[in-house]
Scaffold this active site. Structure first.
Site, PDB file in Angstrom:
ATOM      1  N   TYR A  95      -0.648   2.878  -1.904  1.00  0.00           N
ATOM      2  CA  TYR A  95      -1.816   2.008  -2.077  1.00  0.00           C
ATOM      3  C   TYR A  95      -2.912   2.607  -2.958  1.00  0.00           C
ATOM      4  O   TYR A  95      -3.513   1.896  -3.776  1.00  0.00           O
ATOM      5  CB  TYR A  95      -2.357   1.561  -0.709  1.00  0.00           C
ATOM      6  N   GLU A 137       2.034  -3.310   7.977  1.00  0.00           N
ATOM      7  CA  GLU A 137       3.347  -2.772   7.589  1.00  0.00           C
ATOM      8  C   GLU A 137       3.789  -1.649   8.529  1.00  0.00           C
ATOM      9  O   GLU A 137       4.983  -1.497   8.806  1.00  0.00           O
ATOM     10  CB  GLU A 137       3.309  -2.298   6.133  1.00  0.00           C
TER      11      GLU A 137
END
Lengths: 318, 49
Positions: A95, A137
């Site tokens: 990310y 997630e």
């Protein structure tokens, strides 16, 4: 939690991002692939060339900006991305790479209009959005039968139509998780002459005791590569994922498939018929000899499937 | 796939799922709004976002 000033800036700049969305995200991908080539293999480069991924990302960024003060509103919209991330083994450490390059792209495209206050607000907003993805997630990985890719072996190959082959792939360790009807797996392809791994998703036609049946159509880089594989080939595969799944109800079921779009719906039809549900399937194909899973569909007709096959030879793949 | 065929489907009270190429499925979703859908490619993300 973002402060009010940050949310105000993000929402106020959302229209600018909409106007320049594709320019920003196109530049983002170019920049990221140059700066961080290690993430190239996560992306479908055919979709990149067609401009689909920049458009999809631009849409997602805009949606997040508009709803930055109530991100729960975008949870349904991000479900496909969450499942795709799980299927590709996207991890928290990826990310910051996306964030850094996205902010850089915003700055590059907007130039002086992207003031330090705006970039700072977007950096904070991205952090919050990324945390939402990472948290959701994490739970998905915790629930998965395995994480990442593990070796499967091609156990059987059947020529289904001139365009479609069916592959029975079995887990080398014999352990699989049942794919909810409608879900897909990701296949990792080591293609000769390609400098990166390629990944593609294939709907699970059926889960077996120790593997899955998939039915790729020979179109595109990875599917064409897959069609060349034979019994005994080892292929890395990730666990079933996808939110387009058969709901557990007792209502009658109507399925509408176009061509190879039959693959997830076949699994739904077979499962629902096994549960005693009424199932109607309208299947549009270019010709009867190109109808995928033809024999299997006829078998389902014998157990109650109401099958309507629509043949249209003027049909073109979009 | 013609509109007539889709209109002929009795989907009242049914769960409806559709999957296929984008152009074809857009027609299905327009005519059967309750259909859950899976387009090929990332267009599904676009449509849902």
């Amino acid at each position: 939690m973002l402060d009010q000033q940050t949310m105000d800036i993000v929402k106020a700049t959302a229209p600018v991002l909409k106007d320049h969305g594709v320019a920003i995200t196109s530049h983002f991908y170019k920049r990221m692939f140059e700066n961080n080539p290690e993430v190239r293999h996560f992306f479908n480069h055919t979709n990149q060339k067609r401009g689909r991924q920049p458009e999809a990302l631009a849409n997602a960024v805009y949606a997040a900006a508009v709803h930055i003060d109530r991100l729960e509103a975008i949870l349904p919209a991000i479900q496909p991305a969450l499942h795709k991330h799980k299927s590709l083994n996207i991890r928290p450490e990826h990310y910051p790479i996306v964030g850094e390059n996205l902010l850089g792209a915003i700055q590059d495209v907007l130039g002086e209009a992207a003031t330090p206050d705006i970039i700072d607000a977007w950096a904070k907003a991205y952090g919050v959005i990324a945390d939402v993805f990472i948290s959701l997630e994490k739970q998905m990985y915790a629930d998965a039968p395995w994480i990442g890719f593990k070796p499967f072996t091609v156990a059987e190959v059947i020529e289904d139509t001139p365009e479609v082959k069916r592959f029975h792939i079995k887990a080398n360790d014999g352990v699989v998780g049942t794919a909810i009807p409608g879900q897909y797996i990701s296949v990792q392809a080591h293609i000769a002459g390609e400098d990166i791994l390629h990944h593609r998703q294939y709907s699970v036609v059926e889960t077996t005791e120790d593997g899955y049946w998939i039915a790729p159509k020979a179109e595109g880089l990875v599917s064409n590569w897959l069609h060349e594989q034979t019994v005994g080939t080892e292929i890395p595969v990730s666990a079933p994922a996808g939110e387009f799944v058969l709901e557990d109800t007792d209502r009658p079921l109507t399925l509408v498939a176009g061509g190879i779009g039959i693959t997830p719906l076949f699994n739904m039809a077979k499962t629902a018929l096994g549960q005693g549900r009424s199932v109607t399937l309208l299947h549009a194909v270019r010709s009867t000899n190109l109808r995928p899973l033809s024999e299997e569909l006829d078998e389902l007709v014998n157990v109650g499937l109401h099958l309507i096959t629509h043949v249209d030879d003027t049909y073109q793949v979009a | 796939m013609s509109a007539t065929q889709l209109e002929a489907l009795d989907v009242e009270g049914h769960d409806v799922y559709t999957c296929g190429p984008t152009a074809m499925m857009e027609t299905v979703v327009q005519m059967i709004p309750q259909a859950r859908y899976e387009f090929f490619g990332p267009s599904a993300v676009l449509a849902k976002a």
